[in-house]
Write an enzyme that holds these catalytic residues in place. Structure first.
Site, PDB file in Angstrom:
ATOM      1  N   SER A 147       0.839  -1.202   0.000  1.00  0.00           N
ATOM      2  CA  SER A 147       0.000   0.000   0.000  1.00  0.00           C
ATOM      3  C   SER A 147       0.869   1.244   0.000  1.00  0.00           C
ATOM      4  O   SER A 147       1.989   1.219   0.512  1.00  0.00           O
ATOM      5  CB  SER A 147      -0.880   0.019   1.247  1.00  0.00           C
ATOM      6  N   TYR A 160      -1.457  -0.602  11.171  1.00  0.00           N
ATOM      7  CA  TYR A 160      -1.706  -0.973   9.771  1.00  0.00           C
ATOM      8  C   TYR A 160      -0.620  -0.422   8.854  1.00  0.00           C
ATOM      9  O   TYR A 160      -0.036  -1.152   8.047  1.00  0.00           O
ATOM     10  CB  TYR A 160      -3.081  -0.481   9.312  1.00  0.00           C
TER      11      TYR A 160
HETATM   12  N1  LIG Z   1      -9.103  -0.549   0.395  1.00  0.00           N
HETATM   13  C1  LIG Z   1      -8.044   0.204   0.460  1.00  0.00           C
HETATM   14  O1  LIG Z   1      -8.128   1.448   0.521  1.00  0.00           O
HETATM   15  C2  LIG Z   1      -6.664  -0.414   0.395  1.00  0.00           C
HETATM   16  C3  LIG Z   1      -5.576   0.419   0.091  1.00  0.00           C
HETATM   17  C4  LIG Z   1      -4.309  -0.142   0.030  1.00  0.00           C
HETATM   18  C5  LIG Z   1      -4.125  -1.497   0.256  1.00  0.00           C
HETATM   19  N2  LIG Z   1      -5.192  -2.283   0.564  1.00  0.00           N
HETATM   20  C6  LIG Z   1      -4.949  -3.711   0.810  1.00  0.00           C
HETATM   21  O2  LIG Z   1      -5.688  -4.473  -0.101  1.00  0.00           O
HETATM   22  C7  LIG Z   1      -5.889  -5.787   0.423  1.00  0.00           C
HETATM   23  C8  LIG Z   1      -7.354  -6.175   0.213  1.00  0.00           C
HETATM   24  O3  LIG Z   1      -8.178  -5.323   0.977  1.00  0.00           O
HETATM   25  P1  LIG Z   1      -9.535  -4.729   0.408  1.00  0.00           P
HETATM   26  O4  LIG Z   1      -9.381  -3.282   0.320  1.00  0.00           O
HETATM   27  O5  LIG Z   1      -9.948  -5.475  -0.788  1.00  0.00           O
HETATM   28  O6  LIG Z   1     -10.493  -4.980   1.657  1.00  0.00           O
HETATM   29  P2  LIG Z   1     -11.682  -6.038   1.926  1.00  0.00           P
HETATM   30  O7  LIG Z   1     -12.796  -5.826   0.976  1.00  0.00           O
HETATM   31  O8  LIG Z   1     -11.941  -5.920   3.388  1.00  0.00           O
HETATM   32  O9  LIG Z   1     -11.007  -7.441   1.614  1.00  0.00           O
HETATM   33  C9  LIG Z   1     -10.058  -8.021   2.472  1.00  0.00           C
HETATM   34  C10 LIG Z   1      -9.938  -9.474   2.126  1.00  0.00           C
HETATM   35  O10 LIG Z   1      -8.898 -10.056   2.963  1.00  0.00           O
HETATM   36  C11 LIG Z   1      -9.463 -11.138   3.684  1.00  0.00           C
HETATM   37  N3  LIG Z   1      -8.903 -11.260   5.018  1.00  0.00           N
HETATM   38  C12 LIG Z   1      -8.592 -10.276   5.886  1.00  0.00           C
HETATM   39  N4  LIG Z   1      -8.103 -10.798   7.026  1.00  0.00           N
HETATM   40  C13 LIG Z   1      -8.128 -12.147   6.862  1.00  0.00           C
HETATM   41  C14 LIG Z   1      -7.764 -13.239   7.680  1.00  0.00           C
HETATM   42  N5  LIG Z   1      -7.240 -13.072   8.905  1.00  0.00           N
HETATM   43  N6  LIG Z   1      -7.938 -14.481   7.202  1.00  0.00           N
HETATM   44  C15 LIG Z   1      -8.464 -14.687   5.987  1.00  0.00           C
HETATM   45  N7  LIG Z   1      -8.810 -13.695   5.165  1.00  0.00           N
HETATM   46  C16 LIG Z   1      -8.635 -12.438   5.590  1.00  0.00           C
HETATM   47  C17 LIG Z   1     -10.943 -10.826   3.780  1.00  0.00           C
HETATM   48  O11 LIG Z   1     -11.568 -12.058   3.993  1.00  0.00           O
HETATM   49  P3  LIG Z   1     -12.937 -12.216   4.811  1.00  0.00           P
HETATM   50  O12 LIG Z   1     -13.958 -11.871   3.830  1.00  0.00           O
HETATM   51  O13 LIG Z   1     -12.965 -13.614   5.175  1.00  0.00           O
HETATM   52  O14 LIG Z   1     -12.856 -11.318   5.986  1.00  0.00           O
HETATM   53  C18 LIG Z   1     -11.223 -10.232   2.410  1.00  0.00           C
HETATM   54  O15 LIG Z   1     -11.377 -11.239   1.469  1.00  0.00           O
HETATM   55  C19 LIG Z   1      -5.468  -5.714   1.889  1.00  0.00           C
HETATM   56  O16 LIG Z   1      -4.186  -6.288   2.018  1.00  0.00           O
HETATM   57  C20 LIG Z   1      -5.414  -4.219   2.161  1.00  0.00           C
HETATM   58  O17 LIG Z   1      -4.495  -3.912   3.176  1.00  0.00           O
HETATM   59  C21 LIG Z   1      -6.465  -1.767   0.631  1.00  0.00           C
END
Ligand SMILES: NC(=O)c1ccc[n+]([C@@H]2O[C@H](COP(=O)([O-])OP(=O)(O)OC[C@H]3O[C@@H](n4cnc5c(N)ncnc54)[C@H](OP(=O)(O)O)[C@@H]3O)[C@@H](O)[C@H]2O)c1
Length: 271
Positions: A147, A160
């Site tokens: 990120s 985070y």
């Molecule tokens: N959204 C943003 O602004 C942003 C920006 C930069 C980077 N990111 C990164 O992008 C990645 C995906 O996040 P997202 O934005 O797509 O959010 P999201 O919609 O909340 O998706 C997160 C995913 O990770 C899974 N997950 C989280 N903790 C877990 C655990 N302990 N065990 C198994 N699965 C787990 C969740 O599974 P469950 O459905 O089972 O909970 C979900 O499938 C993350 O690494 C996040 O840090 C996000």
């Protein structure tokens, strides 16, 4: 071996493993892999039936695991599922991750530890297990979701941002260790993206949580393309590229203060 397992094992399509495929960026990454002719092993902590059905409808053979990837047991279960497919992993998207808003001293130990265990420990264990197999085979593509948050101190999201700084850095080190092995490592660095991330982190009332965000399908596409080209890292979007460039030349104290403006509880209500 069941009929289903043996059909999966003899399939000649490439195989991709995607963690966090139940929603957001991971869901879109899995969709892209399926669109590009990959079969899938997907994992998340919630039931994956709907995702599995969607990717199957795209023509992929899909195996899924519901497990907590913050735990060694969850990771070992995922690796066992991968091994039971009797197929090499062509691509690994280590994407599962979570955030946690509010002031560090007010956060619950179990919650922030879960963030560290998911984003760092679980991700690294998976990279090590699958990475060893890829190195032995002399082939493989790894995509790590880091990120731009890793480029700045995360006031009111301190743990985070620290985990993402770890991954942003780790990714380059692993990439260098694997040079000349046929295995590439790419770090996808999104900015704020329209997923469940902010809500789950308890950040709905922050400026970052309430503000305009990127489309997860576009973000996933950026990461997928960079991984396919074997690039080292990629920041999604022009604005985020500018923020990343600015972070490199701005004092940490100033960055920490700017992050306060985006992540302080209640800051979104001033919009
Ligand atoms: N959204 C943003 O602004 C942003 C920006 C930069 C980077 N990111 C990164 O992008 C990645 C995906 O996040 P997202 O934005 O797509 O959010 P999201 O919609 O909340 O998706 C997160 C995913 O990770 C899974 N997950 C989280 N903790 C877990 C655990 N302990 N065990 C198994 N699965 C787990 C969740 O599974 P469950 O459905 O089972 O909970 C979900 O499938 C993350 O690494 C996040 O840090 C996000």
């Amino acid at each position: 071996m069941s009929d289903e397992q043996s059909e999966f094992a003899t399939n000649r399509r490439p195989l991709a493993v995607v963690t966090g495929a139940s929603s957001g960026i991971g869901y879109e990454l899995a969709r892209l892999f399926a669109e590009n002719g990959y079969d899938l092993v997907i994992a998340a902590d919630r039931p994956l039936a709907e995702a599995e059905q969607a990717f199957t409808a795209q023509g992929a053979q899909v195996r899924s695991l519901q497990a907590d990837l913050a735990t060694e047991d969850g990771l070992r279960q995922l690796y066992a599922l991968i091994q039971s497919s009797s197929r090499p992993v062509d691509a690994l998207a280590a994407n599962a991750g979570e955030g946690l808003g509010h002031a560090f001293l007010d956060q619950d130990f179990a919650r922030w530890r879960h963030v560290v265990d998911t984003n760092i420990t679980g991700t690294c264990l998976l990279l090590q297990l699958v990475g060893r197999d890829m190195r032995e085979r002399g082939r493989g593509r790894i995509l790590i979701t880091g990120s731009i948050a890793g480029l700045m101190p995360g006031t009111f999201n301190a743990v985070y941002n620290g985990t993402k700084a770890f991954l942003d850095s780790f990714s380059w080190a692993l990439r260098n260790e694997l040079k000349d092995t046929g295995v590439t490592v790419t770090c996808l660095m999104p900015g704020a993206t329209e997923t469940e991330f902010f809500h789950r982190a308890g950040m709905d009332d922050t400026k970052a949580g309430a503000g305009k965000k990127d489309n997860p399908a576009d973000v996933a596409r950026t990461g997928f393309d960079a991984m396919m080209k074997g690039e080292g890292d990629v920041v999604h979007g022009a604005m985020n590229k500018m923020r990343a460039a600015m972070a490199a030349v701005t004092p940490e104290s100033r960055l920490a203060d700017m992050h306060r403006g985006m992540a302080e509880p209640g800051s979104g209500e001033e919009n």
